[in-house]
Design a protein around this motif. Structure first.
Motif, PDB file in Angstrom:
ATOM      1  N   ALA A 153      -0.895   3.347  -2.338  1.00 42.00           N
ATOM      2  CA  ALA A 153      -2.112   2.639  -1.949  1.00 42.00           C
ATOM      3  C   ALA A 153      -3.039   3.561  -1.176  1.00 42.00           C
ATOM      4  CB  ALA A 153      -1.738   1.416  -1.108  1.00 42.00           C
ATOM      5  N   ASN A 154      -4.316   3.244  -1.181  1.00 41.17           N
ATOM      6  CA  ASN A 154      -5.303   4.120  -0.542  1.00 41.17           C
ATOM      7  C   ASN A 154      -5.078   4.273   0.955  1.00 41.17           C
ATOM      8  OD1 ASN A 154      -6.694   4.672  -2.924  1.00 41.17           O
ATOM      9  ND2 ASN A 154      -8.028   2.884  -2.711  1.00 41.17           N
ATOM     10  N   HIS A 155      -4.516   3.246   1.589  1.00 44.31           N
ATOM     11  CA  HIS A 155      -4.307   3.308   3.038  1.00 44.31           C
ATOM     12  C   HIS A 155      -2.937   3.887   3.397  1.00 44.31           C
ATOM     13  CE1 HIS A 155      -2.159  -0.367   1.892  1.00 44.31           C
ATOM     14  NE2 HIS A 155      -1.424  -0.160   2.969  1.00 44.31           N
ATOM     15  N   ALA A 156      -2.110   4.186   2.403  1.00 44.49           N
ATOM     16  CA  ALA A 156      -0.723   4.575   2.646  1.00 44.49           C
ATOM     17  C   ALA A 156      -0.629   5.932   3.325  1.00 44.49           C
ATOM     18  CB  ALA A 156       0.065   4.585   1.339  1.00 44.49           C
ATOM     19  N   GLN A 157       0.519   6.150   3.981  1.00 44.19           N
ATOM     20  CA  GLN A 157       0.809   7.428   4.626  1.00 44.19           C
ATOM     21  C   GLN A 157       2.177   7.927   4.154  1.00 44.19           C
ATOM     22  OE1 GLN A 157      -0.125   5.771   8.698  1.00 44.19           O
ATOM     23  NE2 GLN A 157      -1.109   7.766   8.937  1.00 44.19           N
ATOM     24  N   LEU A 158       2.275   9.239   4.028  1.00 44.96           N
ATOM     25  CA  LEU A 158       3.511   9.905   3.618  1.00 44.96           C
ATOM     26  C   LEU A 158       4.104  10.616   4.825  1.00 44.96           C
ATOM     27  CD1 LEU A 158       5.516  11.016   1.449  1.00 44.96           C
ATOM     28  CD2 LEU A 158       3.888  12.887   1.073  1.00 44.96           C
TER      29      LEU A 158
END
Length: 249
Positions: free
Chosen positions: A208-213
């Motif tokens: 998703a665009n707001h996701a973080q890795l």
């Protein structure tokens, strides 16, 4: 494991055998030759920057071969050993990802950092310690762990049952590449340097665009993290964090 990697590891052992044979074979006992071969294989693996588990395997490979020949082990023992190794650390053979287990410090640091109510995907969840401990520390999280090595996954299921089947935890057996990453706010990985470029590309394409890795210790070539959370362990030194589309700005 790719053919080039197999050839490289076979070449390390062969070169170590030849060098040891040239310098130590004339001695009346084979023990100096065996010790030299082990050390030379370890040295070559270190020079070629093999991972720590791979270096240990190169160090122990020839002694195990000699022991097997000396003891005249039955052929079925080799098959059992391979099956056990495949069930325990399948990805070490197929994707160069050994079974690494997250430290208590890294899990506590991750628990403190995760945003409220986040959905978290743990790539290669192993024995389930990350998702189960996060569930115990953060009841607001929704957690999913994915593992495709059979024995660690079975062990994680046993731990899940012992923990009382926490409602906010899901432990899946399968390949995390096949999962829908877009359903998660945070993707957590403790893998190895080998797959990180692919993880980054898959994250950018499918998360998703707001996701973080979040990666425990292993970075992404040419893509500096947006945030670093230091750890004090000798091997697990920091959590590295990237946002979606970071590196294309």
């Amino acid at each position: 494991m790719r053919l080039t990697a197999l050839l490289r590891h076979a070449g390390i052992q062969l070169l170590a055998v030849l060098l040891a044979w040239v310098f130590w074979a004339p001695l009346p006992t084979p023990l100096p030759w065996l010790a030299a071969q082990c050390l030379l294989a370890l040295l070559l693996a270190s020079v070629l920057r093999c991972s720590l588990p791979q270096r240990l395997l190169h160090l122990l490979f020839m002694p195990l071969v000699v022991l097997a020949l000396w003891q005249q082990w039955a052929p079925w023992l080799y098959l059992c050993g391979f099956v056990l190794l495949f069930a325990l650390s399948r990805n070490a053979l197929t994707e160069r990802v050994p079974l690494y287990l997250s430290s208590q410090e890294s899990i506590a640091t991750l628990a403190h950092w995760l945003p409220p109510g986040a959905t978290v995907l743990d790539l290669g969840s192993g024995d389930g310690r990350v998702v189960l401990q996060l569930a115990r520390q953060r009841a607001d999280l929704q957690l999913c762990g994915v593992e495709n090595a059979l024995l660690p996954w079975l062990w994680s299921r046993w731990r899940y049952l012992r923990a009382g089947r926490p409602a906010n935890v899901s432990l899946r057996y399968g390949n995390f590449w096949d999962l829908d990453w877009s359903r998660f706010d945070v993707i957590h990985a403790f893998l190895s340097p080998a797959p990180m470029a692919r993880v980054w590309a898959h994250f950018q394409q499918h998360a998703a665009n707001h996701a973080q890795l979040v990666s425990n210790s292993f970075g992404i070539a040419a893509v500096p993290p947006q945030q670093r959370l230091p750890l004090n362990g000798p091997l697990q030194k920091e959590l590295l964090i990237w946002g979606h589309n970071h590196g294309h700005r």
